[in-house]
Write an enzyme that holds these catalytic residues in place. Structure first.
Site, short mmCIF file in Angstrom:
data_model
loop_
_atom_site.label_atom_id
_atom_site.label_comp_id
_atom_site.label_asym_id
_atom_site.label_seq_id
_atom_site.Cartn_x
_atom_site.Cartn_y
_atom_site.Cartn_z
N SER A 10 0.83 -1.20 0.00
CA SER A 10 0.00 0.00 0.00
C SER A 10 0.87 1.26 0.00
O SER A 10 1.58 1.54 0.97
CB SER A 10 -0.89 -0.02 1.25
OG SER A 10 -1.68 1.14 1.29
N HIS A 35 -0.73 -0.91 -4.51
CA HIS A 35 -2.06 -0.45 -4.08
C HIS A 35 -2.01 1.05 -3.80
O HIS A 35 -1.16 1.52 -3.04
CB HIS A 35 -2.44 -1.22 -2.81
CG HIS A 35 -3.83 -0.97 -2.32
ND1 HIS A 35 -4.93 -1.63 -2.81
CD2 HIS A 35 -4.29 -0.12 -1.36
CE1 HIS A 35 -6.01 -1.22 -2.18
NE2 HIS A 35 -5.65 -0.30 -1.28
N ASP A 37 -4.35 4.25 -2.56
CA ASP A 37 -5.60 4.72 -1.97
C ASP A 37 -5.86 6.16 -2.36
O ASP A 37 -5.05 7.04 -2.10
CB ASP A 37 -5.50 4.65 -0.44
CG ASP A 37 -5.47 3.21 0.04
OD1 ASP A 37 -6.39 2.47 -0.31
OD2 ASP A 37 -4.51 2.86 0.75
N MET A 39 -8.58 9.13 -1.73
CA MET A 39 -9.68 9.50 -0.82
C MET A 39 -10.15 10.91 -1.13
O MET A 39 -9.42 11.69 -1.75
CB MET A 39 -9.20 9.42 0.64
CG MET A 39 -8.62 8.07 1.00
SD MET A 39 -8.13 8.00 2.73
CE MET A 39 -7.31 6.40 2.77
N HIS A 68 -7.52 2.07 -5.45
CA HIS A 68 -8.67 1.88 -4.57
C HIS A 68 -9.33 3.25 -4.34
O HIS A 68 -8.78 4.08 -3.64
CB HIS A 68 -8.17 1.27 -3.25
CG HIS A 68 -9.20 1.05 -2.21
ND1 HIS A 68 -8.88 0.73 -0.91
CD2 HIS A 68 -10.55 1.10 -2.25
CE1 HIS A 68 -9.99 0.60 -0.20
NE2 HIS A 68 -11.02 0.82 -1.00
N MET A 70 -11.75 5.58 -2.71
CA MET A 70 -12.63 5.81 -1.58
C MET A 70 -13.21 7.20 -1.73
O MET A 70 -12.94 8.11 -0.93
CB MET A 70 -11.84 5.65 -0.28
CG MET A 70 -11.63 4.19 0.09
SD MET A 70 -10.38 4.00 1.35
CE MET A 70 -8.97 3.95 0.30
N MET A 141 -12.97 -4.86 2.77
CA MET A 141 -12.29 -4.04 3.79
C MET A 141 -12.35 -4.81 5.11
O MET A 141 -13.43 -5.20 5.56
CB MET A 141 -12.99 -2.68 3.97
CG MET A 141 -12.81 -1.67 2.87
SD MET A 141 -11.10 -1.17 2.48
CE MET A 141 -10.41 -0.76 4.07
N ASP A 180 -8.00 -5.79 2.65
CA ASP A 180 -7.35 -4.51 2.88
C ASP A 180 -7.66 -4.04 4.30
O ASP A 180 -8.82 -3.81 4.64
CB ASP A 180 -7.88 -3.49 1.84
CG ASP A 180 -7.16 -2.15 1.90
OD1 ASP A 180 -6.20 -2.01 2.68
OD2 ASP A 180 -7.57 -1.24 1.15
#
Ligand code: DX5
Ligand code: ZN
Length: 226
Positions: A10, A35, A37, A39, A68, A70, A141, A180
């Protein structure tokens, strides 16, 4: 039969001032995915990496990306911003954040990437029933989304096993399960037994202090290759 496991470090856990160095180390030691993230401070109460960051990473690595999202309503702004990704890259949208999950998944497909759907710990797997034809991976998750360094929600282990069964019974055995959140060396053993395929490795494993990234990736791989 045990399934092949894939490791996805990540990047929200890299040393940002040395991101390229860390990404090169993660590539050299054979990470399967990176990975990322993204957001929006609305769907989750945090902001971490961006689509621009993903673009910069894409330019320096051959490791497929696993982005990913979010973010609320991902099809509106964020998915179109990822047009630089390729057929080897995953984009996951949260079931809870997409107004029309199938529309978001087909936008990912139209971009030429691999569509995935993510579900929060409180979201039951039955909501996935009618979208299984449209995903290549389900991201489960195992902590509430938004932050690194949280503790595993134990009920999610059984959820992974139930999802594996549901996928196999529905003729979707090829759909991958990604986990995750607090995927520590210890928790990975249980997740592996439950039927997970792709492991997001953050502060509890690959980025844990006391060993190098390379040592931690090797230690992780030994667990999921078992
Ligand atoms: C959020 C992130 C985090 C994190 C995972 O979706 O992907 O879950 O980096 O690492 P841990 O939980 O081990 O800090
Ligand atoms: Zn994530």
């Amino acid at each position: 039969m045990m399934r092949k496991g894939y490791i996805a470090p990540s990047l929200m856990c890299v040393d940002l001032m040395n991101a390229q160095r860390d990404i090169e180390a993660l590539e050299a030691v054979g990470s399967d995915y990176l990975h990322i993230d993204v957001m929006d401070n609305h769907f989750v109460p945090n902001i971490t990496l961006s689509t621009d960051f993903a673009k910069a990473v894409k330019a320096i690595t051959r490791v497929p990306l696993d982005v990913h999202l979010m973010v609320e309503d991902p099809a509106r702004i964020t998915i179109p911003q990822l047009s630089f990704l390729g057929p080897e890259d995953f984009i996951s949208v949260h079931y809870e954040a997409a107004l029309h999950p199938l529309r978001a998944l087909s936008a990912i497909r139209q971009l030429g990437c691999r569509p995935a759907v993510a579900i929060n710990p409180a979201t039951p797997i039955c909501v996935l029933e009618d979208i299984l034809d449209d995903v290549e991976m389900v991201l489960v998750m195992t902590v509430n989304p938004g932050f690194a360094g949280q503790k595993l929600i134990p009920a999610t282990l059984n959820k992974i096993a139930r999802l594996r069964r549901m996928l196999d019974e529905a003729g979707h055995g090829d759909v991958l399960i990604e986990v995750d959140g607090n995927v520590s060396f210890e928790n990975a053993v249980k997740m592996h037994a439950a039927g997970a395929d792709v492991y997001v490795a953050g502060s509890s494993s690959v980025f844990a202090p006391g060993a190098t990234l390379e040592e931690n990736v090797r230690r992780f791989r030994a667990i999921i290759d078992n």
